[in-house]
Structures are given as structure tokens and as C-alpha cells.
Design an enzyme around this catalytic site. Structure first.
Site, PDB file in Angstrom:
ATOM      1  N   ALA A 118     -16.451 -37.600  -1.407  1.00 48.47           N
ATOM      2  CA  ALA A 118     -15.127 -37.932  -0.880  1.00 48.47           C
ATOM      3  C   ALA A 118     -14.021 -37.579  -1.871  1.00 48.47           C
ATOM      4  O   ALA A 118     -12.942 -37.146  -1.476  1.00 48.47           O
ATOM      5  CB  ALA A 118     -15.055 -39.407  -0.504  1.00 48.47           C
ATOM      6  N   THR A 119     -14.284 -37.736  -3.166  1.00 49.32           N
ATOM      7  CA  THR A 119     -13.244 -37.425  -4.155  1.00 49.32           C
ATOM      8  C   THR A 119     -12.808 -35.972  -4.032  1.00 49.32           C
ATOM      9  O   THR A 119     -11.604 -35.669  -3.999  1.00 49.32           O
ATOM     10  CB  THR A 119     -13.754 -37.710  -5.581  1.00 49.32           C
ATOM     11  OG1 THR A 119     -14.102 -39.098  -5.672  1.00 49.32           O
ATOM     12  CG2 THR A 119     -12.705 -37.377  -6.630  1.00 49.32           C
TER      13      THR A 119
ATOM     14  N   ASN B  19     -11.826 -50.271   0.401  1.00 49.77           N
ATOM     15  CA  ASN B  19     -13.126 -50.447  -0.236  1.00 49.77           C
ATOM     16  C   ASN B  19     -13.278 -51.781  -0.943  1.00 49.77           C
ATOM     17  O   ASN B  19     -14.380 -52.293  -1.085  1.00 49.77           O
ATOM     18  CB  ASN B  19     -13.390 -49.291  -1.217  1.00 49.77           C
ATOM     19  CG  ASN B  19     -12.227 -48.999  -2.118  1.00 49.77           C
ATOM     20  OD1 ASN B  19     -11.102 -48.747  -1.670  1.00 49.77           O
ATOM     21  ND2 ASN B  19     -12.461 -49.042  -3.421  1.00 49.77           N
TER      22      ASN B  19
ATOM     23  N   GLN C  97     -15.048 -45.592   3.758  1.00 46.60           N
ATOM     24  CA  GLN C  97     -15.664 -46.899   4.017  1.00 46.60           C
ATOM     25  C   GLN C  97     -15.720 -47.223   5.507  1.00 46.60           C
ATOM     26  O   GLN C  97     -16.149 -48.315   5.884  1.00 46.60           O
ATOM     27  CB  GLN C  97     -14.902 -48.011   3.282  1.00 46.60           C
ATOM     28  CG  GLN C  97     -14.993 -47.926   1.775  1.00 46.60           C
ATOM     29  CD  GLN C  97     -16.390 -48.209   1.224  1.00 46.60           C
ATOM     30  OE1 GLN C  97     -17.289 -48.649   1.927  1.00 46.60           O
ATOM     31  NE2 GLN C  97     -16.564 -47.955  -0.066  1.00 46.60           N
TER      32      GLN C  97
ATOM     33  N   SER D  86     -18.122 -39.613   2.671  1.00 45.03           N
ATOM     34  CA  SER D  86     -19.054 -39.444   1.558  1.00 45.03           C
ATOM     35  C   SER D  86     -20.465 -39.848   1.969  1.00 45.03           C
ATOM     36  O   SER D  86     -20.654 -40.824   2.698  1.00 45.03           O
ATOM     37  CB  SER D  86     -18.594 -40.305   0.379  1.00 45.03           C
ATOM     38  OG  SER D  86     -19.516 -40.216  -0.682  1.00 45.03           O
TER      39      SER D  86
ATOM     40  N   HIS E 235     -23.058 -40.977  -0.015  1.00 48.15           N
ATOM     41  CA  HIS E 235     -23.746 -42.098  -0.675  1.00 48.15           C
ATOM     42  C   HIS E 235     -23.226 -43.472  -0.264  1.00 48.15           C
ATOM     43  O   HIS E 235     -23.784 -44.500  -0.669  1.00 48.15           O
ATOM     44  CB  HIS E 235     -23.735 -41.923  -2.203  1.00 48.15           C
ATOM     45  CG  HIS E 235     -22.430 -42.178  -2.881  1.00 48.15           C
ATOM     46  ND1 HIS E 235     -22.160 -43.378  -3.512  1.00 48.15           N
ATOM     47  CD2 HIS E 235     -21.331 -41.408  -3.057  1.00 48.15           C
ATOM     48  CE1 HIS E 235     -20.940 -43.302  -4.052  1.00 48.15           C
ATOM     49  NE2 HIS E 235     -20.423 -42.116  -3.778  1.00 48.15           N
TER      50      HIS E 235
ATOM     51  N   THR F  79     -22.453 -22.022  -3.864  1.00 53.77           N
ATOM     52  CA  THR F  79     -23.708 -22.081  -3.115  1.00 53.77           C
ATOM     53  C   THR F  79     -23.882 -23.452  -2.503  1.00 53.77           C
ATOM     54  O   THR F  79     -23.689 -24.470  -3.171  1.00 53.77           O
ATOM     55  CB  THR F  79     -24.886 -21.764  -4.069  1.00 53.77           C
ATOM     56  OG1 THR F  79     -24.643 -20.485  -4.651  1.00 53.77           O
ATOM     57  CG2 THR F  79     -26.210 -21.762  -3.329  1.00 53.77           C
TER      58      THR F  79
ATOM     59  N   CYS G 106     -15.238 -47.349  -9.133  1.00 51.40           N
ATOM     60  CA  CYS G 106     -14.618 -46.131  -9.642  1.00 51.40           C
ATOM     61  C   CYS G 106     -13.632 -46.414 -10.758  1.00 51.40           C
ATOM     62  O   CYS G 106     -13.258 -45.521 -11.500  1.00 51.40           O
ATOM     63  CB  CYS G 106     -13.915 -45.418  -8.506  1.00 51.40           C
ATOM     64  SG  CYS G 106     -14.928 -45.429  -7.036  1.00 51.40           S
TER      65      CYS G 106
HETATM   66  C1  LIG Z   1     -16.453 -44.258  -2.818  1.00 47.48           C
HETATM   67  C2  LIG Z   1     -15.113 -43.953  -2.294  1.00 47.48           C
HETATM   68  C3  LIG Z   1     -14.478 -42.728  -2.589  1.00 47.48           C
HETATM   69  C4  LIG Z   1     -15.101 -41.699  -3.509  1.00 47.48           C
HETATM   70  O1  LIG Z   1     -16.247 -41.131  -2.937  1.00 47.48           O
HETATM   71  P1  LIG Z   1     -17.210 -40.191  -3.802  1.00 47.48           P
HETATM   72  O2  LIG Z   1     -18.068 -39.525  -2.763  1.00 47.48           O
HETATM   73  O3  LIG Z   1     -17.979 -41.097  -4.695  1.00 47.48           O
HETATM   74  O4  LIG Z   1     -16.368 -39.217  -4.532  1.00 47.48           O
HETATM   75  C5  LIG Z   1     -13.233 -42.501  -2.048  1.00 47.48           C
HETATM   76  N1  LIG Z   1     -12.643 -43.401  -1.253  1.00 47.48           N
HETATM   77  C6  LIG Z   1     -13.210 -44.577  -0.935  1.00 47.48           C
HETATM   78  C7  LIG Z   1     -12.505 -45.533  -0.042  1.00 47.48           C
HETATM   79  C8  LIG Z   1     -14.471 -44.891  -1.450  1.00 47.48           C
HETATM   80  O5  LIG Z   1     -15.022 -46.073  -1.149  1.00 47.48           O
END
Ligand SMILES: *Cc1c(COP(=O)(O)O)cnc(C)c1O
Length: 391
Positions: free
Chosen positions: A73-74, A153, A181, A201, A203, A242, A334
Site C-alpha cells: 500500500a505504501t 487503522n 484497512q 495491501s 498482508h 519483474t 508504521c
Molecule cells: C498498513 C497500512 C498501510 C501500508 O501498507 P504496506 O503494504 O505495509 O505498505 C497504509 N495504509 C494503511 C491504512 C495501513 O493500515
């Protein structure tokens, strides 16, 4: 899950679903081909990526050609914010976002400010919600983007993004939403809501770390953004490099599972959250941070007045006692290396002490009802001990 772990930090990351791992593994071993290779072997990887793109787009009501795979997501947030800023700067250099956004949004906005853009930060009320009137008053002829996350989050507070999207669109402004989220937890349709760019994202939804996606609207209006990463022109030129085939296959599967199972999982998680919260609220000096009606079902951000949250976190993971390790958090993972109070809670008007006294419990599909009394008993003990020490 590890018998000796009660994991209540699912907003920081989630355990991979075994079904996701299973479909991912062959692409790390037997089917290791480059998805861009034109031989038969490469075609198999290419087809797997294509299927995953469909699974991801299905979950958000988009078309496959509107999905760009990223490292998370970042990266998706950086691509969206910097891309819109660069491409629409001839129209204007003003962006509107919210004080309680994730650091990926806030830090990218800070960077853009250093490059000559102007960013307005919407305030939130004590319940964490923005006011549409303030948004309307901040819109200007040179505003090019409104960026508001769907679900916070730290608190789970759900912003009125349909209304926000309408207000932005009435002013002819693009709407970006960090839905990291929200995706996979509540139903999302980018067309019904009116989202032009959306970040997600892997994970956070029982997929692996290091993979995510950006949705970029292609119809009826086409949002144009330049690439951040240049190279072989992968992802239709939006994101060279890639392809992370195993990660992408896994993200697709995680999205498919979420679309099939989120209703069932959400009911179970909500009942655990409410159970946990009602027990915790019986402790004196305890209150809930964030609007309790407009809030996602898996989060409880609890203020234990006068009790340091770091001491609670350490107490819950003390190897000396025979309790399971209980994982919770304060702030977001984070920014948890910083000793600053949570910017989300202070924006909601909590003073620094109250922010430092708050704990986030985020529940996931692998938690069970038996976990809750163990957590509640441990918290009660720690809070009582810590209060006895200071009084
Ligand atoms: C975890 C999170 C991110 C960052 O996601 P990554 O995939 O770890 O870079 C961004 N925004 C929110 C709201 C998150 O909870």
C-alpha cells in the site's frame, strides 16, 4: 496459531491464510518463470498474474486493466499521490487530505509540500470523523485531489466516503482513498462509492508482505498518472520491474477468499470485539476512542486512564509469567519506533497523556472466543498493578 500467542494486532499485519500459501508456493519453486517471458513456461506465470488481476479487481468492483500491482500500500499511495500531483499540476497544486491519515499518505504529502504543492489537512471531531462542510470550504479552483482513507487503522473509524467522493466530484476533483484497512473486510465497489484511485495491501488481508495494488479508474473518465519506477514498461508502463508472481498470485487468492468469506468472518469478529470491549469497559477509568457507530467491526482502541500503554504492552508479553504472549499495540506499527503520541488520537483532541494511555486491539479471523477472557484477565491485572505503583 502458536498456542502461546494471542495475536490482537491484525491491523499491523495478519497471518497468511494457509490456502493463500498453498497457491503461492509453486510460483516460488516449480513455476518460477518470468511472467514476461514469451515461452510456454513464462506464459503460465503470465496467466497466473492475469487470473490474480481479475480476483483483485472483482473484490473492488473494478476492471482488471484498472489494477496495478505494487510492493504494498505504501508504494500504491506514493504512486497515486505523486502521480496525480505531477500529471494534474497544470490544473493546480492544491491537495486536501486528513490529519488522521496513515503516515504513508501524510509523509508523501509533506514531500509534495516541499516540491511546491499546497496541502490542506482536514480536522476531525473528537469521534474521529471529518465534517463535509469543512471539506466543501477547503475546495478551490486549483484543488486537484481529495485523499481520505476509508477505515482508520488505529481506531477503525469509518469516514463517509460516498459523500466525500460526491463533494469532490461536484467540484471536478479526483478522489483517492487509502482502503488498506477496508478492502477484504467490508464490501467495496469503486463505482458505487465513486473512488478514482484506491490503495490496498496483501498482508493486511491474510496475504504475504511485499505485495499490494493501486486501482486507477479508466472509465468513464480516465485518470492519468506517470510511472514512479521506470524500466521495462511492466504493468502497462505504470510500474516497471519483474513481476512478483508468487506475491501477486497470493494477493489474488487472498482477495478471492475475502470476497467469499468476509460476511461470515465479520460476524464472528464483531462478536469477539464486542465481548472484549464490554469486558474492558468494566475496568474503571476506561473509555473507547473513536465513533462507536461509524467504526469497523474488528478494532477497539481503548483508553486506560493513567496507565502507560508501553507498560501494558510489555506486561502482556512478559516471558516471566505463564500467560500466553498477548500482542496488542499503541499507535500504528508504521510509526511505533517513534516516541511521539499517536497523531490520530491527538488530532481527535486527546491530550498527549491520554494518547499514551491508549491501546489498540485489532481482531482477526484466527482469534477465538477463548482468547478473550485470558486477555481481559491479563489486562485487569496489569492495569491494577500499574495503578497501584503510581498511587
Ligand atoms: C498498513 C497500512 C498501510 C501500508 O501498507 P504496506 O503494504 O505495509 O505498505 C497504509 N495504509 C494503511 C491504512 C495501513 O493500515
Amino acid at each position: 496459531m502458536n498456542d502461546n500467542l494471542i495475536y490482537l494486532d491484525n491491523n499491523a499485519t495478519t497471518k497468511i491464510d494457509p490456502r493463500v500459501l498453498e497457491v503461492m508456493l509453486p510460483y516460488l519453486t516449480d513455476y518460477f518463470a518470468n511472467a514476461n517471458s514469451t515461452h510456454q513456461f513464462g506464459l503460465r506465470a503470465h496467466d497466473a498474474v492475469k487470473a490474480a488481476r481479475k480476483q483483485v479487481s472483482n473484490l473492488i468492483g473494478a476492471e482488471p486493466n484498472e489494477v496495478i500491482f505494487t510492493s504494498g500500500a505504501t508504494e500504491a499511495i506514493n504512486l497515486a499521490l505523486k502521480g496525480v500531483a505531477e500529471n494534474y499540476s497544470n490544473k493546480g497544486k492544491h491537495i486536501i487530505t486528513v490529519a488522521t491519515e496513515h503516515s504513508a499518505v501524510l509523509d508523501t504529502c509533506k514531500y509534495l509540500e516541499s516540491r511546491g504543492f499546497e496541502v490542506s489537512y482536514l480536522s476531525v471531531a473528537s469521534d474521529g470523523l471529518i465534517a463535509l462542510d469543512e471539506l466543501k470550504s477547503l475546495l478551490r479552483p486549483d484543488t486537484i485531489l481529495v485523499s481520505v482513507m476509508y477505515v482508520n487503522n488505529e481506531t477503525g473509524v469509518v469516514q463517509p466516503i460516498r459523500e466525500i467522493a460526491s463533494v469532490a466530484h461536484e467540484a471536478g476533483v479526483l478522489f483517492l482513498s487509502d482502503c488498506t484497512q477496508a478492502v477484504g473486510k467490508i464490501a467495496i465497489n469503486v463505482n458505487e462509492i465513486g473512488i478514482d484511485l484506491l490503495c490496498l495491501s496483501g498482508h493486511k488481508i491474510y496475504g504475504p508482505k511485499g505485495v499490494g495494488a493501486l486501482y486507477v479508474r479508466q472509465s468513464p473518465t480516465r485518470v492519468r498518472i506517470p510511472a514512479l519506477l521506470h524500466g521495462g514498461g511492466h504493468e502497462r508502463g505504470f510500474r516497471s520491474g519483474t513481476l512478483n508472481v508468487p506475491g501477486i498470485v497470493a494477493l489474488g487468492k487472498a482477495c478471492e477468499i475475502a470476497s467469499l468469506e468476509m460476511d461470515k468472518d465479520s460476524n464472528a469478529i464483531l462478536s469477539l470485539r464486542d465481548y472484549l470491549e464490554s469486558e474492558l469497559c468494566s475496568i474503571e477509568g476506561t473509555s473507547i476512542n473513536g465513533n462507536v457507530t461509524n467504526r469497523l467491526y474488528n478494532v477497539s482502541n481503548v483508553l486506560f486512564r493513567g496507565v502507560d500503554s508501553d507498560a501494558i504492552i510489555m506486561g502482556l508479553s512478559n516471558p516471566e509469567n505463564d500467560l500466553p504472549l498477548i500482542a496488542v499495540s499503541n499507535g500504528s506499527a508504521c510509526t511505533s519506533t517513534s516516541i511521539e503520541p499517536s497523531h490520530v488520537l491527538t488530532a481527535m483532541g486527546l491530550d498527549e497523556t491520554a494518547a499514551f494511555n491508549s491501546i489498540r486491539f485489532s481482531i482477526g479471523k484466527y482469534n477465538s472466543r477463548e482468547d478473550i477472557p485470558i486477555v481481559v484477565a491479563a489486562i485487569k491485572n496489569i492495569v491494577a498493578d500499574l495503578r497501584a505503583m503510581v498511587s
